[in-house]
Every structure is written in C-alpha cells, then in structure tokens.
Design an enzyme around this catalytic site. Structure first.
Site, PDB file in Angstrom:
ATOM      1  N   ASN A  87     -27.609  56.152-155.111  1.00 43.61           N
ATOM      2  CA  ASN A  87     -28.461  54.984-154.919  1.00 43.61           C
ATOM      3  C   ASN A  87     -29.870  55.297-155.364  1.00 43.61           C
ATOM      4  O   ASN A  87     -30.349  56.416-155.246  1.00 43.61           O
ATOM      5  CB  ASN A  87     -28.407  54.479-153.473  1.00 43.61           C
ATOM      6  CG  ASN A  87     -29.476  55.104-152.594  1.00 43.61           C
ATOM      7  OD1 ASN A  87     -30.640  54.709-152.616  1.00 43.61           O
ATOM      8  ND2 ASN A  87     -29.077  56.098-151.829  1.00 43.61           N
ATOM      9  N   CYS A 134     -38.989  61.708-149.113  1.00 44.45           N
ATOM     10  CA  CYS A 134     -39.503  60.844-150.185  1.00 44.45           C
ATOM     11  C   CYS A 134     -40.649  61.547-150.908  1.00 44.45           C
ATOM     12  O   CYS A 134     -41.200  62.518-150.407  1.00 44.45           O
ATOM     13  CB  CYS A 134     -39.953  59.524-149.585  1.00 44.45           C
ATOM     14  SG  CYS A 134     -41.042  59.754-148.189  1.00 44.45           S
ATOM     15  N   SER A 146     -30.071  56.141-141.648  1.00 43.16           N
ATOM     16  CA  SER A 146     -31.126  55.237-142.113  1.00 43.16           C
ATOM     17  C   SER A 146     -30.805  54.658-143.497  1.00 43.16           C
ATOM     18  O   SER A 146     -30.352  55.369-144.391  1.00 43.16           O
ATOM     19  CB  SER A 146     -32.439  56.013-142.193  1.00 43.16           C
ATOM     20  OG  SER A 146     -33.443  55.220-142.770  1.00 43.16           O
ATOM     21  N   GLY A 168     -23.335  57.134-142.848  1.00 43.64           N
ATOM     22  CA  GLY A 168     -24.025  56.285-143.822  1.00 43.64           C
ATOM     23  C   GLY A 168     -23.070  55.494-144.672  1.00 43.64           C
ATOM     24  O   GLY A 168     -22.553  54.439-144.286  1.00 43.64           O
TER      25      GLY A 168
HETATM   26  C1  LIG Z   1     -28.189  52.758-149.998  1.00 46.80           C
HETATM   27  C2  LIG Z   1     -28.803  53.886-149.222  1.00 46.80           C
HETATM   28  C3  LIG Z   1     -30.108  53.765-148.736  1.00 46.80           C
HETATM   29  C4  LIG Z   1     -30.689  54.800-148.016  1.00 46.80           C
HETATM   30  N1  LIG Z   1     -31.957  54.645-147.516  1.00 46.80           N
HETATM   31  C5  LIG Z   1     -32.503  55.627-146.750  1.00 46.80           C
HETATM   32  C6  LIG Z   1     -33.770  55.455-146.142  1.00 46.80           C
HETATM   33  O1  LIG Z   1     -34.424  54.401-146.253  1.00 46.80           O
HETATM   34  N2  LIG Z   1     -34.269  56.480-145.404  1.00 46.80           N
HETATM   35  C7  LIG Z   1     -33.591  57.652-145.216  1.00 46.80           C
HETATM   36  O2  LIG Z   1     -34.082  58.543-144.523  1.00 46.80           O
HETATM   37  N3  LIG Z   1     -32.366  57.828-145.772  1.00 46.80           N
HETATM   38  C8  LIG Z   1     -31.809  56.847-146.525  1.00 46.80           C
HETATM   39  N4  LIG Z   1     -30.553  57.024-147.063  1.00 46.80           N
HETATM   40  C9  LIG Z   1     -29.829  58.283-146.845  1.00 46.80           C
HETATM   41  C10 LIG Z   1     -28.853  58.176-145.682  1.00 46.80           C
HETATM   42  O3  LIG Z   1     -29.521  57.922-144.478  1.00 46.80           O
HETATM   43  C11 LIG Z   1     -28.015  59.457-145.538  1.00 46.80           C
HETATM   44  O4  LIG Z   1     -28.908  60.513-145.300  1.00 46.80           O
HETATM   45  C12 LIG Z   1     -27.190  59.766-146.780  1.00 46.80           C
HETATM   46  O5  LIG Z   1     -26.640  58.595-147.306  1.00 46.80           O
HETATM   47  C13 LIG Z   1     -26.070  60.771-146.514  1.00 46.80           C
HETATM   48  O6  LIG Z   1     -25.120  60.266-145.594  1.00 46.80           O
HETATM   49  P1  LIG Z   1     -23.726  59.580-146.042  1.00 46.80           P
HETATM   50  O7  LIG Z   1     -23.096  60.489-147.019  1.00 46.80           O
HETATM   51  O8  LIG Z   1     -22.967  59.421-144.754  1.00 46.80           O
HETATM   52  O9  LIG Z   1     -24.103  58.270-146.648  1.00 46.80           O
HETATM   53  C14 LIG Z   1     -29.957  55.994-147.791  1.00 46.80           C
HETATM   54  C15 LIG Z   1     -28.657  56.112-148.269  1.00 46.80           C
HETATM   55  C16 LIG Z   1     -28.059  55.079-148.978  1.00 46.80           C
HETATM   56  C17 LIG Z   1     -26.657  55.234-149.472  1.00 46.80           C
END
Ligand SMILES: Cc1cc2nc3c(=O)[nH]c(=O)nc-3n(C[C@H](O)[C@H](O)[C@H](O)COP(=O)(O)O)c2cc1C
Ligand SMILES: Cc1cc2nc3c(=O)[nH]c(=O)nc-3n(C[C@H](O)[C@H](O)[C@H](O)COP(=O)(O)OP(=O)(O)OC[C@H]3O[C@@H](n4cnc5c(N)ncnc54)[C@H](O)[C@@H]3O)c2cc1C
Ligand code: FES
Lengths: 328, 261
Positions: A69, A129, A23, A264
């Site tokens: 972020n 959140c 997400s 992500g």
């Molecule tokens: C720019 C950005 C925005 C994100 N927005 C959300 C969000 O709206 N809702 C959510 O549950 N997680 C959000 N996440 C978290 C990601 O879904 C994920 O859990 C996290 O980035 C870890 O995975 P990764 O290391 O593969 O990025 C966000 C992550 C990033 C980098």
C-alpha cells in the site's frame, strides 16, 4: 465462555483479550459488520496534526500472499479526530488507542499533548513515517532518532505510550531498547516492509508512489523473528503485528514473545476475521490446557542439547536458542 | 451489508471473455441496488489475497438470486470462472452507493462499454420500476462483445449498439449520436461507467446541455468498506479538490465532480 483468562496488560492498560486491529486497516465502518466491543482494544488510523490528502493512486497492488500500500496517510487532522472519532468510540466498551503521526519531534509532542484527552486510553506513536529532520528516513530506522522523539512525547503525556517500530531497520533490538529507555510503555513490532512491484507490460511501478509498504501473510516470518529478538532484551511488552490471518498465527507471535497482537490486512479478506481469531485462540488454550493466555508469552521451547546433537552434528544452536548461524 | 456463503446456480460463458454467474443468496438479494457491488473472495487460500469487487448485474429478491457478469482476466476471475453449480462463493456486500433517480425524470440515457455493460444493466430495471424510460447506447469491439442488450431490453430499454469493427464507436461519432438522442428524446439525465473516453465525452455533453449525470468508477481496492483509503481518487466537491473513496463514497459519483476519469 470457555473460562480461560484472556486478559493481558500493556503498560498499565488492562485488556480483556490480546487481539486488536492494526492502524490504518480499521475504522468506524467495521461497527456495521461486527461487535467491536469484543476486541481487546481498537486502534485508529494514524492521525496527523493537520488534514492531509495522502498519495496519488493507485494506492494498492497485490503481491504473492501480500499487498503493497502507498496510501501515504490520508488524515482528517487532529481537530476532526477530537470532534468525531473520540466521541464515536465512547459508545463502545473498548479502550481506544489513538495512533499519531507527525513529521518532526516537536510536532509529535504537540499532537500527543493535544490528544491526551478523556476517551483516549493510550497513544500509539507511528514513528515509521518519514522524518523531515532526518532526510525523510523514518524515526524508527535509527535508535537515536527514536529516543529523541519518544523523550519529547513522554514529557507531555501521562497516557501509556506505544512505539510502533519499522522493520526497515538494520537493528530492531537497538531501536526497541531505545524506545523503552525513552519511556515507551510497549512497542508495536511492526509496520509494513518497504517494497516495490513493477507492471512488466507498462514498465511502471504498480503503486502511484513508486514504493510502498508490504503487509499480509508474506511478511509474517520476518516480523515473528523481530518480535522474538526484541522480546529477549526488552522489559516492556511487545504487540506483534504482521500477517496474522488465524488463531495459530496469533499464538505464534505470543510464543515468540508478544503480549498482544494486531490484525491488519486479514480484515480486508475477512471482515469479521478478528472474532474468529479470538475464538480460535480460546480453543487453542483449551486444547493445550492453558488457563491464562498470558502464560503463552515468550513460551517458545527450544530443543534440548541432546535432541540437537542427534539431529545436528554442530552444537552451535545451544539450548535457549537464538544464536544465528549463517547459512543454516 | 453482510458476509454470506452464496451457492452457485449457474456460471456460463456468454462470449469468449465474459462469464455470467448466478448465485443463491437470499440474505442479500433483497438489499441490492443498481450500481452497488459485492466484494468477492476469489481463492481458497492466501493467493490471490484480496477480494475482487464485482458489480451487481441482476438481482431477483423473490428468488433470492444475485447475478454477476465478469471478464475472466487474471488469477481471481479465473478462480471464479472455475466455480460449478452447487459450489459456495464468499460474498461481502452489497457495498457502496448506487445510482439514484430524481423525481420528475421521464427518460434517461445510458452509455456503456466494457465492464460498464455489466454495471449499468440494472439501471434499466431501476428506471422501469419508477416509470422512467431508458435509452442505452452500448459500445463494444465486435458484435460478439456486446453484453447486456437482452437484459436491458427485458426492462424496456431502447438499445443502440456501436462497434469498433464498423467504426461507429469512434468518439466523435458516439458524441454526435448522444447529442442527437439527448435533443430528440428530451433526456433528463446521463449515466455511464468508468471508461475514460466515455466519461469525458459525457462530461462535455452534460456541460453543454446542463443535464445532470452519474458515473460508476473503478479503482483497486483493499477493504471495499471505506476503512483503508486504498481506493481514493481526486474529485471536485464543494469548491475544492478532495480525495474520495470509490468503495464507500461511490462507486457512483456525480459526473460533474469527477476530475480524472
Ligand atoms: C492500507 C494500509 C494502511 C495502513 N496505515 C497505517 C497507518 O496509518 N499507521 C500505521 O501505523 N500503520 C499503518 N499500516 C500498517 C498496519 O498497521 C500494519 O502494521 C501492517 O499492515 C502489518 O500488519 P498486517 O500484515 O496484519 O496487515 C497500514 C497498513 C495498510 C495495509
Ligand atoms: C466497483 C467495481 C465493480 C466492478 N465490476 C465488475 C464487473 O461487474 N465485471 C467485471 O468483469 N469486472 C468488474 N470490476 C473489475 C474487477 O474487479 C477486476 O477486473 C478484477 O478484480 C480482476 O481480478 P483478476 O484477479 O482476475 O485480475 P488481475 O489483473 O490479476 O488483478 C490483480 C489486481 O488488480 C485489481 N484489478 C484489476 N483490474 C481492476 C479493475 N479494473 N478495477 C479494480 N481493480 C482491478 C484486482 O482487484 C487485483 O487486486 C469492477 C471493479 C470495481 C472497482
Ligand atoms: S477499498 Fe478500503 S477504503 Fe475503499
């Protein structure tokens, strides 16, 4: 086609493969770059009841093998989601998982009810959140709050419910068990790790919000550990998420106990990366004589006691593993 | 837009801080527009992790070439600076919404400094292709730091240079110069880059003269594609304050909409 059975099941939802976006890192724009029908599912950015602007910038800072972020959920609101996002994904042969976010348990339940419509295959509950009823701590930092919000949501929807947990808790297993007992059909482990970076020239925090969420390869070992710990205790499936950048990373999560994975930050570096990961997972399965990808779930192997005795004078790390020895 | 492995043709210093890189990328060279950018992978590994946005400095569809002019600054651009002819560089793009020209314009004014000197260079080409004249005011620290002068002149721009070292780049002086040129040359539109000083200056001129303007902005990026909302800034649009994405809603915006330059 390799003939490998890539299907997995998540709380009654059958996926053609275990790979989906995380997400907030995926949106309609990616359909211009690749065929998203090849994903196991798609997961939307968290949608809130009303439109939200999000945090002031800068919203992103790079760190060693990661990024922080502080987007703060910029959302068009639930009405726009129903009017545009849900119809948009109908064109693709892939289940749509709607990620939802709210500030109180009642708001969460109302939003879940509103989004339980045709075209949404499951709800992912982003309880990472800030919770306005608990001093801004997130629901998923606490087992009691996690259970409270999920019970309310469970009562208003028949869709599969995925609880997205936060790594910013002292006891991920307790929170995951609370989510399961409250009716979650799967848990996502995990969201970003609370983090901070400071520019030493200006002495200011590098993101406008001061603190933000760390994602990317830097967090992978921590989240793999959490998936492993939770998998030993949960009956519901786990979706692993954190730092996946290759097929091997995805397989590692499955061995630790994840049934599916979310990608992500890697999509930012490699827009078509998820398809490479899928292809690589099939290649891995072929190479290892695995015919069903789901057979890898939780298949981490521990050295036998005999092997351990020969390498480690202490036998505290017994077979079956996982007894944490301090300072080892 | 697409992801390609471009082949480096040249990568040379143009002064102490900037390099000019040309690559062979026939799949995308024909898609480029002035003001758009590529998101460039600047590592072989996970550090630095994120791609770097770089404006298109020059595009030559007939030869399959795309050029960049970049400030060698941190880890990412240092990696880029070490690429040699024959090496591959991973480009994703072209991305974003570039500059636009309205029918009926005859002359435009371009005001640029720093990285904006690279971003605004192809505007002269775009204008010339549509039979429009360009007057460019280029601002820099020293004479050595003036970039893009030849590039703009190649496409018929009339170039004026203002410098910190002789005091001519001082805001009040530049504003006087711009107002004079706008009046004398009957300019139809104003173009600038993300420099806070120059954007505010041009916003004042636009307000007083009623001329339309465009500005190319910069912001730290995650995806570069419009998905992550990392690159947003506040704008004034349709009578309300909105957060727009620099990567996908820009990087070129209407000058009158920019709230925090
Ligand atoms: C720019 C950005 C925005 C994100 N927005 C959300 C969000 O709206 N809702 C959510 O549950 N997680 C959000 N996440 C978290 C990601 O879904 C994920 O859990 C996290 O980035 C870890 O995975 P990764 O290391 O593969 O990025 C966000 C992550 C990033 C980098
Ligand atoms: C649309 C756009 C077009 C650009 N075009 C050019 C160009 O043509 N030539 C040029 O020299 N530079 C350009 N830049 C700025 C360039 O992207 C940064 O200078 C570059 O990313 C610095 O990377 P680094 O690793 O060398 O520096 P570092 O300072 O180590 O970068 C660290 C982080 O900060 C980010 N960052 C640093 N400075 C900027 C900046 N000014 N804007 C956005 N992000 C930044 C980087 O992306 C990176 O994530 C452009 C920026 C944008 C947004
Ligand atoms: S960088 Fe992701 S939306 Fe602009």
């Amino acid at each position: 086609m390799s003939g490998i059975d890539m299907t997995v099941e998540l709380g009654g939802l059958r996926l053609k493969n275990p790979v989906m976006p995380a997400s907030g890192t995926f949106a309609e724009e990616l359909t211009h770059v690749l065929d998203i029908s090849r994903f196991g599912a798609v997961v939307t950015k968290s949608v809130t009841p009303e439109a939200r602007l999000g945090n002031p910038g800068p919203r992103v800072a790079e760190t060693a093998a990661g990024m922080i972020n502080a987007v703060g959920i910029q959302s068009k609101g639930a009405d726009a989601f129903l009017a545009h996002t849900v119809p948009f994904y109908r064109r693709f042969d892939v289940p749509l998982i709607a990620s939802i976010s709210a500030e109180t348990a009642d708001q969460f339940a109302a939003l879940a009810a509103k989004l339980s419509v045709d075209g949404v295959a499951a709800l992912e509950v982003n309880i990472s959140c800030p919770n306005l009823e608990d001093d801004g701590r997130s629901f998923a930092m606490d087992p009691g709050q996690t259970a409270r919000v999920l019970e309310k949501i469970r009562r208003v929807t028949d869709l599969p419910l995925f609880a997205k947990l936060t790594p910013n808790t002292g006891d991920i297993v307790a929170v995951a068990l609370a989510a399961e007992q409250a009716g979650a059909d799967a848990v996502v482990i995990a969201n970003t790790i609370l983090a901070m970076a400071i520019d030493v020239e200006t002495r200011r925090p590098k993101v406008g919000n001061g603190m933000g969420g760390l994602s990317g390869p830097a967090i992978k070992p921590i989240i793999v550990r959490m998936v492993y710990q939770a998998a030993r205790r949960l009956r519901v499936p786990i979706i692993g998420c954190g730092g996946i950048c290759s097929a091997e990373d995805a397989i590692e999560y499955m061995l630790a106990g994840a049934t599916a994975v979310q990608v992500g930050t890697y999509t930012f570096l490699q827009p078509a990366g998820m398809l490479d990961i899928l292809a690589g997972m099939e290649a891995y399965a072929l190479r290892h004589g695995v015919t069903r990808i789901r057979d890898l779930v939780g298949a981490v192997e521990w050295p036998t006691r005999r092997e351990q005795v020969s390498t480690n004078s202490s036998d505290r790390l017994g077979g079956g593993g996982g007894i944490m020895a301090c300072g080892v | 837009m697409m992801q390609v492995q471009a082949i480096v043709l040249g990568n040379d210093w143009v002064n102490r801080r900037y390099k000019h890189m040309s690559v062979y990328a026939p799949q995308v060279a024909g898609l480029c527009q002035a003001g758009q950018f590529f998101h460039i992978r600047c590592s072989d590994d996970v550090t630095p992790l994120l791609r770097r946005p770089m404006s298109i400095y020059r595009y030559e569809p007939e030869r399959g070439e795309v050029h960049f002019l970049y400030h060698v600054k941190g880890q990412g651009t240092q990696w880029l600076a070490a690429r040699k002819p024959g090496d591959a560089v991973d480009l994703f793009g072209p991305l974003g919404r570039g500059f636009w020209i309205r029918p009926g314009w005859r002359r435009i004014l371009v005001l640029a400094r720093g990285v904006g000197l690279a971003t605004l260079a192809p505007v002269a080409r775009m204008a010339q292709e549509q039979g429009i004249g360009t007057i460019a005011v280029l601002s820099a620290r020293t004479a050595e730091d003036v970039l893009s002068k030849d590039e703009m002149e190649r496409f018929g721009a009339r170039v004026m240079v203002v410098l910190d070292e002789d005091g001519t780049s001082e805001v009040a002086a530049v504003e006087r110069l711009v107002r004079e040129v706008v009046e004398r040359e009957r300019v139809d539109a104003l173009f600038t880059c993300g420099s806070r000083r120059l954007t505010r200056l041009l916003q004042r001129v636009a307000r007083d003269t009623g001329l339309p303007g465009q500005v190319a902005l910069e912001e730290n990026m995650g995806c570069g594609l419009g998905m992550c909302f990392c690159c947003v800034r506040p704008f004034w649009r349709g009578g309300e304050r909105v957060n727009l994405r620099v990567c996908a809603d820009g990087p070129v915006f209407d000058l009158s909409e920019v709230l925090e330059a």
